[in-house]
Scaffold this active site. Structure first.
Site, PDB file in Angstrom:
ATOM      1  N   ARG A 122      37.086  41.802  66.168  1.00 16.49           N
ATOM      2  CA  ARG A 122      38.133  42.597  65.512  1.00 16.49           C
ATOM      3  C   ARG A 122      39.011  43.291  66.554  1.00 16.49           C
ATOM      4  NH1 ARG A 122      35.535  45.770  60.609  1.00 16.49           N
ATOM      5  NH2 ARG A 122      37.741  46.030  60.133  1.00 16.49           N
ATOM      6  N   ASP A 314      40.374  47.735  50.498  1.00 15.63           N
ATOM      7  CA  ASP A 314      39.015  47.186  50.469  1.00 15.63           C
ATOM      8  C   ASP A 314      38.672  46.511  49.138  1.00 15.63           C
ATOM      9  OD1 ASP A 314      38.607  47.980  53.071  1.00 15.63           O
ATOM     10  OD2 ASP A 314      37.630  49.861  52.531  1.00 15.63           O
TER      11      ASP A 314
HETATM   12  C1  S3P Z   1      38.549  52.980  56.703  1.00  9.41           C
HETATM   13  C2  S3P Z   1      39.836  52.505  56.795  1.00  9.41           C
HETATM   14  C3  S3P Z   1      40.230  51.152  56.385  1.00  9.41           C
HETATM   15  C4  S3P Z   1      39.191  50.525  55.463  1.00  9.41           C
HETATM   16  C5  S3P Z   1      37.802  50.693  56.005  1.00  9.41           C
HETATM   17  C6  S3P Z   1      37.455  52.167  56.142  1.00  9.41           C
HETATM   18  C7  S3P Z   1      38.250  54.351  57.154  1.00  9.41           C
HETATM   19  O1  S3P Z   1      40.352  50.334  57.540  1.00  9.41           O
HETATM   20  O2  S3P Z   1      39.487  49.164  55.283  1.00  9.41           O
HETATM   21  O3  S3P Z   1      36.859  50.079  55.138  1.00  9.41           O
HETATM   22  O4  S3P Z   1      37.171  54.880  56.813  1.00  9.41           O
HETATM   23  O5  S3P Z   1      39.107  54.934  57.838  1.00  9.41           O
HETATM   24  P1  S3P Z   1      41.740  50.214  58.352  1.00  9.41           P
HETATM   25  O6  S3P Z   1      41.998  51.504  59.007  1.00  9.41           O
HETATM   26  O7  S3P Z   1      41.509  49.103  59.346  1.00  9.41           O
HETATM   27  O8  S3P Z   1      42.782  49.870  57.325  1.00  9.41           O
END
Ligand code: S3P
Length: 434
Positions: A122, A314
């Protein structure tokens, strides 16, 4: 391989309290650790991702005790973390990794972060590059983990975020509270705001302007521990909201679900599609919560564009499932971020849904799905692709077909919802669910 269930004949029924919010559980540990005094978390999510965060802070010398879903943290203050004696294992958790990068960028020691195969693919430059503009020194490996963080004195920044990501925003906020001088961060689009809300509850001074995208962060706050009851995770409740909508004759109540407005995109989408969800017992103890009752409904197709994506990021595999049962063609676009989640969720959804004969077409940034076409199961062996949300979405899909389906790599659900299969069984009238 796990056997998934057939169609429940009498619908899904009952009342459920799904586990605590993942985003809030991570942050509860982190912010408790850097505060002074005791933080107690109730209804903490005891899933693998949040345990990665808990163990990382134990490795940095923080005393954290867990008894079931209750966690007590003796905070060490913003400057009290210790250099870990070994590299920190982030497991599968993007939230742990990215938020910790922001926090450790401003500490006085060096740390190495590593993760599992999925996490190691990632993108991490989205965090290390903007942190470098604040003076951070983070070496990533061709843009990925492992990462070496050489803690530095940081300075405040005015910065426009390049991706709509709460993880990137939160990393920058955690750097900004340690910096010399204030910071102003401007988001592309509003994303989940748990970091801002929660850090303020711990004593920070973070102001979000009326445009909802400009965030002013004051440096060097004195943080003090709190007592926090974590709401049930909307992203986990989502599996039951969708299951009960799609399985005829269903009615389920989900208790005490987090209703933060940056997380409720699925509810707006369900409403537009003709879903039947009602909220009662609405409360606000720092984070808004409600009990949600959902009943089966016939659905209309939907168009979803980039502006709606962050509040439902999500839940998009589930939105694709709703679309696959709506009476027409739905288009979901502007969701390219799905390609850099635990797996490439666009490709995984298209691959697995195609096995069920769902009329789905892949776009670079989303899907086109024709729900008016009947499904024809072509392959009964499905796979989670090692991704918790893909595995749970397919378990919901299995409630909608006559053929018995099997799921490879079902343990992926342990990342965010270890009791998922038991909870699904508890609301399902099928007796031999295994
Ligand atoms: C999250 C942010 C999101 C989400 C992840 C949890 C967080 O990711 O998809 O499951 O707790 O800040 P991204 O910041 O990559 O969008």
């Amino acid at each position: 391989m796990k056997d998934l269930t057939d169609k429940p004949t009498a619908g899904l029924h009952g009342e459920l309290t799904v586990p605590g919010d993942k985003s809030i559980s991570h942050r509860g540990i982190m912010f408790g650790a850097i505060s002074h005094g005791r933080t107690t978390l109730h209804h903490f999510l005891t899933a693998e991702d949040c345990l990665s965060t808990l163990h990382a802070f134990q490795e940095m010398g923080v005393s954290i005790r867990r008894d079931g879903e209750t966690v007590e943290i003796d905070g060490v203050g913003l400057n009290g973390l210790h250099e870990p004696t070994k590299p920190l294992d982030m497991g599968n958790s993007g939230t742990t990794t990215r938020l910790i990068m922001g926090l450790l960028a401003g500490q006085r020691f060096e740390t190495t972060l590593f993760g599992d195969d999925s996490l190691s693919q990632r993108p991490m430059r989205r965090v290390s590059d903007p942190l470098a503009l604040m003076g951070a020194n983070i070496c990533v490996t061709e843009g990925h983990l492992p990462a070496r963080i050489h803690g530095q004195k940081l300075h405040g920044i005015e910065y426009q975020l390049k991706v709509a990501s709460a993880q990137v925003k939160s990393a920058m906020i955690l750097a900004a509270i340690q910096a010399e001088g204030p910071s102003i961060l401007v988001e592309k689009q509003p994303t989940r705001n748990h970091t801002e809300r929660m850090l303020n509850a711990f004593g920070a001074s973070i102001e979000t302007l009326d445009d909802n995208v400009t965030i002013k962060v004051a440096p060097q706050p004195e943080l003090t521990g709190i007592d926090l009851t974590i709401p049930s995770d909307m992203s986990s409740a989502a599996f039951f909201l969708v299951a009960a909508t799609l399985v005829p004759h269903s009615r389920i109540t989900l208790k005490n679900v987090g209703m933060n407005e940056t997380r409720t995109g699925l509810l707006s989408i369900l409403k537009r599609m003709g879903g039947k969800v009602t909220a009662t017992n609405e409360r606000d103890d720092g984070e808004p919560t409600a009990d949600l009752t959902v009943m089966s409904a016939d659905l209309k197709p939907i168009e979803i564009g980039a502006e709606e994506i962050p509040a439902v990021i999500d839940e998009l595999p589930l939105v694709a499932l709703l679309a696959a049962k709506a009476n027409g063609v739905s288009r979901i676009t502007g969701a390219g971020e799905l390609r850099v989640k635990e797996t490439d969720r666009i490709s995984a959804v298209v691959h697995e849904f195609s096995k069920l004969g769902i009329a789905i077409r892949e776009l670079p940034d989303g899907f086109v799905i024709d729900g008016s076409k009947p499904w024809h199961v072509e392959t009964t062996k499905l796979s989670s692709h090692g991704d918790h949300r893909i595995g749970m979405t397919l378990a919901v899909a299995s409630l909608l077909v006559d053929e018995p389906l099997r799921l490879a790599d079902p343990d992926a659900v342990n990342i965010s919802y270890p009791t998922f299969f038991e909870d699904l069984r508890s609301v399902s009238s099928v007796k031999n669910y295994s």
